[in-house]
Design a protein around this motif. Structure first.
Motif, PDB file in Angstrom:
ATOM      1  N   SER A 140       0.829  -1.205   0.000  1.00 41.30           N
ATOM      2  CA  SER A 140       0.000   0.000   0.000  1.00 41.30           C
ATOM      3  C   SER A 140       0.866   1.259   0.000  1.00 41.30           C
ATOM      4  O   SER A 140       2.008   1.247   0.439  1.00 41.30           O
ATOM      5  N   PRO A 141       0.300   2.379  -0.478  1.00 45.29           N
ATOM      6  CA  PRO A 141       1.085   3.616  -0.585  1.00 45.29           C
ATOM      7  C   PRO A 141       1.353   4.264   0.763  1.00 45.29           C
ATOM      8  O   PRO A 141       0.607   4.095   1.724  1.00 45.29           O
ATOM      9  N   GLN A 142       2.441   5.023   0.817  1.00 50.96           N
ATOM     10  CA  GLN A 142       2.798   5.784   2.003  1.00 50.96           C
ATOM     11  C   GLN A 142       2.357   7.238   1.833  1.00 50.96           C
ATOM     12  O   GLN A 142       2.477   7.806   0.756  1.00 50.96           O
ATOM     13  N   LEU A 143       1.883   7.836   2.926  1.00 47.38           N
ATOM     14  CA  LEU A 143       1.523   9.247   2.913  1.00 47.38           C
ATOM     15  C   LEU A 143       2.781  10.085   2.717  1.00 47.38           C
ATOM     16  O   LEU A 143       3.729  10.000   3.499  1.00 47.38           O
ATOM     17  N   VAL A 144       2.785  10.909   1.650  1.00 47.33           N
ATOM     18  CA  VAL A 144       3.985  11.707   1.340  1.00 47.33           C
ATOM     19  C   VAL A 144       3.711  13.203   1.319  1.00 47.33           C
ATOM     20  O   VAL A 144       4.644  13.988   1.163  1.00 47.33           O
ATOM     21  N   GLY A 145       2.450  13.626   1.465  1.00 43.24           N
ATOM     22  CA  GLY A 145       2.215  15.063   1.436  1.00 43.24           C
ATOM     23  C   GLY A 145       0.755  15.441   1.396  1.00 43.24           C
ATOM     24  O   GLY A 145      -0.132  14.603   1.190  1.00 43.24           O
ATOM     25  N   PHE A 146       0.520  16.739   1.624  1.00 43.56           N
ATOM     26  CA  PHE A 146      -0.804  17.356   1.510  1.00 43.56           C
ATOM     27  C   PHE A 146      -0.763  18.354   0.352  1.00 43.56           C
ATOM     28  O   PHE A 146       0.265  18.990   0.104  1.00 43.56           O
ATOM     29  N   VAL A 147      -1.897  18.526  -0.321  1.00 44.31           N
ATOM     30  CA  VAL A 147      -2.110  19.629  -1.254  1.00 44.31           C
ATOM     31  C   VAL A 147      -3.353  20.357  -0.767  1.00 44.31           C
ATOM     32  O   VAL A 147      -4.451  19.788  -0.767  1.00 44.31           O
ATOM     33  N   ASP A 181      -0.525  23.009   9.414  1.00 46.63           N
ATOM     34  CA  ASP A 181      -0.321  22.496  10.774  1.00 46.63           C
ATOM     35  C   ASP A 181      -0.603  20.999  10.846  1.00 46.63           C
ATOM     36  O   ASP A 181       0.108  20.255  11.533  1.00 46.63           O
ATOM     37  N   VAL A 182      -1.631  20.545  10.148  1.00 46.09           N
ATOM     38  CA  VAL A 182      -1.985  19.124  10.162  1.00 46.09           C
ATOM     39  C   VAL A 182      -0.916  18.316   9.425  1.00 46.09           C
ATOM     40  O   VAL A 182      -0.497  17.248   9.889  1.00 46.09           O
ATOM     41  N   ALA A 183      -0.457  18.835   8.282  1.00 40.62           N
ATOM     42  CA  ALA A 183       0.612  18.150   7.554  1.00 40.62           C
ATOM     43  C   ALA A 183       1.858  18.026   8.420  1.00 40.62           C
ATOM     44  O   ALA A 183       2.524  16.971   8.432  1.00 40.62           O
ATOM     45  N   ASN A 184       2.177  19.086   9.162  1.00 43.47           N
ATOM     46  CA  ASN A 184       3.348  19.048  10.044  1.00 43.47           C
ATOM     47  C   ASN A 184       3.209  17.957  11.109  1.00 43.47           C
ATOM     48  O   ASN A 184       4.193  17.296  11.472  1.00 43.47           O
ATOM     49  N   GLU A 185       1.992  17.764  11.622  1.00 46.05           N
ATOM     50  CA  GLU A 185       1.783  16.729  12.631  1.00 46.05           C
ATOM     51  C   GLU A 185       2.066  15.343  12.070  1.00 46.05           C
ATOM     52  O   GLU A 185       2.468  14.441  12.814  1.00 46.05           O
ATOM     53  N   PHE A 186       1.845  15.174  10.775  1.00 45.28           N
ATOM     54  CA  PHE A 186       2.115  13.881  10.145  1.00 45.28           C
ATOM     55  C   PHE A 186       3.527  13.801   9.568  1.00 45.28           C
ATOM     56  O   PHE A 186       3.910  12.782   8.992  1.00 45.28           O
ATOM     57  N   GLY A 187       4.279  14.885   9.706  1.00 46.45           N
ATOM     58  CA  GLY A 187       5.669  14.881   9.261  1.00 46.45           C
ATOM     59  C   GLY A 187       5.847  14.815   7.757  1.00 46.45           C
ATOM     60  O   GLY A 187       6.835  14.258   7.269  1.00 46.45           O
ATOM     61  N   VAL A 188       4.887  15.396   7.013  1.00 51.09           N
ATOM     62  CA  VAL A 188       4.975  15.377   5.546  1.00 51.09           C
ATOM     63  C   VAL A 188       4.882  16.805   5.022  1.00 51.09           C
ATOM     64  O   VAL A 188       4.313  17.686   5.674  1.00 51.09           O
ATOM     65  N   PRO A 189       5.428  17.078   3.838  1.00 47.87           N
ATOM     66  CA  PRO A 189       5.363  18.435   3.275  1.00 47.87           C
ATOM     67  C   PRO A 189       3.957  18.807   2.837  1.00 47.87           C
ATOM     68  O   PRO A 189       3.107  17.933   2.587  1.00 47.87           O
ATOM     69  N   CYS A 190       3.721  20.105   2.729  1.00 48.96           N
ATOM     70  CA  CYS A 190       2.421  20.608   2.300  1.00 48.96           C
ATOM     71  C   CYS A 190       2.618  21.537   1.103  1.00 48.96           C
ATOM     72  O   CYS A 190       3.478  22.416   1.118  1.00 48.96           O
ATOM     73  N   TYR A 191       1.836  21.331   0.066  1.00 49.73           N
ATOM     74  CA  TYR A 191       1.833  22.185  -1.118  1.00 49.73           C
ATOM     75  C   TYR A 191       0.542  23.003  -1.123  1.00 49.73           C
ATOM     76  O   TYR A 191      -0.518  22.510  -0.755  1.00 49.73           O
ATOM     77  N   ILE A 192       0.639  24.256  -1.536  1.00 51.55           N
ATOM     78  CA  ILE A 192      -0.531  25.107  -1.716  1.00 51.55           C
ATOM     79  C   ILE A 192      -1.005  24.971  -3.159  1.00 51.55           C
ATOM     80  O   ILE A 192      -0.197  25.010  -4.090  1.00 51.55           O
ATOM     81  N   PHE A 193      -2.321  24.809  -3.347  1.00 53.97           N
ATOM     82  CA  PHE A 193      -2.882  24.923  -4.691  1.00 53.97           C
ATOM     83  C   PHE A 193      -3.534  26.297  -4.790  1.00 53.97           C
ATOM     84  O   PHE A 193      -4.562  26.562  -4.185  1.00 53.97           O
ATOM     85  N   PHE A 194      -2.878  27.186  -5.548  1.00 58.49           N
ATOM     86  CA  PHE A 194      -3.333  28.565  -5.706  1.00 58.49           C
ATOM     87  C   PHE A 194      -4.250  28.622  -6.912  1.00 58.49           C
ATOM     88  O   PHE A 194      -3.807  28.440  -8.053  1.00 58.49           O
ATOM     89  N   THR A 195      -5.540  28.888  -6.680  1.00 58.25           N
ATOM     90  CA  THR A 195      -6.538  28.754  -7.734  1.00 58.25           C
ATOM     91  C   THR A 195      -6.668  29.989  -8.618  1.00 58.25           C
ATOM     92  O   THR A 195      -7.430  29.971  -9.577  1.00 58.25           O
ATOM     93  N   MET A 207       7.823  11.869  -5.404  1.00 62.21           N
ATOM     94  CA  MET A 207       8.327  10.494  -5.338  1.00 62.21           C
ATOM     95  C   MET A 207       9.700  10.446  -4.668  1.00 62.21           C
ATOM     96  O   MET A 207      10.055   9.441  -4.030  1.00 62.21           O
ATOM     97  N   ASP A 208      10.476  11.531  -4.779  1.00 60.55           N
ATOM     98  CA  ASP A 208      11.748  11.592  -4.053  1.00 60.55           C
ATOM     99  C   ASP A 208      11.507  11.586  -2.551  1.00 60.55           C
ATOM    100  O   ASP A 208      12.284  11.014  -1.778  1.00 60.55           O
ATOM    101  N   LYS A 209      10.415  12.203  -2.121  1.00 58.06           N
ATOM    102  CA  LYS A 209      10.049  12.200  -0.708  1.00 58.06           C
ATOM    103  C   LYS A 209       9.783  10.770  -0.244  1.00 58.06           C
ATOM    104  O   LYS A 209      10.160  10.379   0.865  1.00 58.06           O
ATOM    105  N   LEU A 210       9.175   9.967  -1.116  1.00 57.50           N
ATOM    106  CA  LEU A 210       8.909   8.560  -0.784  1.00 57.50           C
ATOM    107  C   LEU A 210      10.215   7.811  -0.580  1.00 57.50           C
ATOM    108  O   LEU A 210      10.379   7.045   0.387  1.00 57.50           O
TER     109      LEU A 210
END
Length: 483
Positions: A118-125, A135-149, A472-475
């Protein structure tokens, strides 16, 4: 060390804002990522509130039912409905953080992501308006990307305003209705104060926008719904955090022919490029006296038209306009009889299907960013009539900065007492619809560039590849840390 001979799998969590335009764009980003990277899976978390438009829920259900990748690699989770009376979008988003954390905990602990294959959690968008989810992404120790609409130039404008506010106590309300100009780094031309976006003049929205924009600098990167050929100057200015122009990110597969047969059949009967289409977004509406001025201009211009008229939305921050039961209550007496064969008045419009129709030759628009990108995609020139949010900025960019649009107004605000008169509207319509129209040629050329940007080797295609490599490098890094 060679950790594994099999292909590793990664999982992303998307948190879009609950507005229809934001969710559709986020889902299209997800599909782009999944189409290019078969090792990736995505869960989209739908923030839920009792006042959210029913079209959002219908859209999500249609995506669950229609997409071949939904059952295996693209999932939607509706978060618990928040019935509390929230008076700002900011408080709504903050109230959702606990729901997002709980949902992601369940995802990471479920069979979907916990087995060997199964896949590993690698980030939030997360959406433009949901940067507190970092803040939630930080709690899971993964990077967060902003989607600027919105576009890259407006992103640069927001970063600039936030900087000068914090450093020089800049107050945008001092520029309202003034002749002062700002030298904005993401724009070639000076930015006039009278075009200050409505959101920055709001006591509710401006502090929220400042807080949100400060958090942008903490993100791993910012995905922007634009493409290099459209906003090259602004994209060149934006360096940190990394910016990924991956647009135009649109759902242009929607076909209104079956769901709105009467509208599409009427367009079928019109000559090519003969119809001016008027549509002002999910919150776009006018008072009765302004509606009558628009009707006068359309009738006097002699052009064929398709006009979407909506009833004003209730004050809730997530509410949308609704259709009139009988639009004659706001139209001039006898107007509908006089326009038979020339014009058609409708309620909600299947905008993509209309813009794609060969009969449509011009678009009078509120200048929402999605609408601008759709008009460019289909090569339909715009006449600008902004209403709220950042639309005044978008109108300025289209008319002055990029010279891709005609102007009816660029500084109009839907809470303004100013009435745009019939003559001014008619001039804008004629400028938009004249046959020897240089802007029409420019928009068509830009539309062709927008399509090439998404093709293999195009600017947005390459940018998407860069983002996938980073994810994928994060993985790989996670796997190394586990050894």
């Amino acid at each position: 060390m060679n950790i594994s001979t099999k292909m590793e799998k990664a999982h992303l969590v998307f948190v879009p804002a609950p507005g229809m335009g934001h969710i559709v764009s986020a889902v299209e980003v997800a599909k782009l990522l999944l189409t290019r990277c078969h090792q990736l899976s995505i869960t989209v978390l739908i923030l839920n509130h009792s006042s959210i438009n029913s079209k959002v829920h219908s859209y999500i259900e249609s995506q669950r039912a229609s997409s071949s990748i939904v059952p295996t690699r693209l999932r939607f989770i509706n978060l618990p409905k928040d019935e509390t009376e929230l008076f700002s979008f900011s408080s709504f988003v903050k109230s959702q953080k606990s729901h997002v954390k709980e949902a992601v905990l369940k995802i990471t602990q479920s069979d979907f992501v916990s087995s060997v294959d199964s896949p590993q959690l690698v980030g939030f968008v997360v959406d433009t308006f949901c940067s507190s989810m970092i803040d939630v992404a930080n709690e899971f120790g993964v990077p967060c990307y902003i989607f600027f609409t919105s576009g890259a130039a407006f992103l640069g404008f927001m970063l600039y305003v936030q900087k000068i506010h914090d450093e020089e106590k800049f107050d945008p309300t001092e520029f309202k209705d003034s002749d002062a100009e700002l030298k904005v780094p993401s724009l070639v031309n000076p930015f006039p104060g009278r075009v200050m976006p409505s959101a920055m003049l709001s006591k509710e929205w401006f502090p929220f926008m400042l807080d949100n924009t400060r958090r942008f600098r903490e993100a791993k990167g910012i995905i922007v719904n634009t493409f290099l050929e459209l906003e090259s100057y602004a994209i060149e200015y934006l360096k940190m955090p990394p910016v990924y122009p991956m647009g135009p990110i649109l759902d242009v597969g929607l076909d209104g022919r079956n769901s709105h047969k009467e509208i599409m059949q009427w367009l079928d009967d019109q000559p090519p490029l003969s119809v001016v289409f008027l549509c002002f977004g999910s919150k776009g509406s006018f008072r009765e006296n302004q509606v009558k001025e628009i009707a006068c201009a359309l009738e006097h211009s002699g052009y064929r038209f398709l006009w979407s008229i909506r009833r004003p939305a209730p004050p809730s921050f997530l509410a949308s306009s609704s259709d009139y039961e009988d639009p004659q209550e706001v139209l001039p007496k006898g107007f509908l009889d006089r326009i038979i064969g020339i014009g058609k008045v409708i309620g909600w419009a299947p905008q993509v299907a209309v813009l794609a129709h060969p009969a449509v030759g011009g678009f009078i628009s509120h200048c929402g960013w999605n609408s601008i990108l759709e008009s460019i995609w289909f090569g339909v020139p715009i006449a600008t009539w902004p209403m709220n949010a950042e639309q005044q900025f978008n109108a300025f960019e289209m008319v002055i900065e990029l010279e891709l649009a005609a102007e009816i107004k660029i500084d109009y605000r839907n809470n303004s007492e100013i009435i745009v008169n019939c003559d001014e509207i008619e001039r804008g319509i004629r400028c938009l619809m004249e046959h020897d129209n240089e802007k029409r040629k420019k928009v068509k050329e830009m539309g062709e560039k927008s399509r090439r940007a998404l093709m293999e080797g195009g600017s947005s295609y390459s940018c998407l590849g860069t983002l996938i490599k980073e994810v994928m490098d994060k993985l790989s890094q996670n796997n190394c840390n586990e050894v």
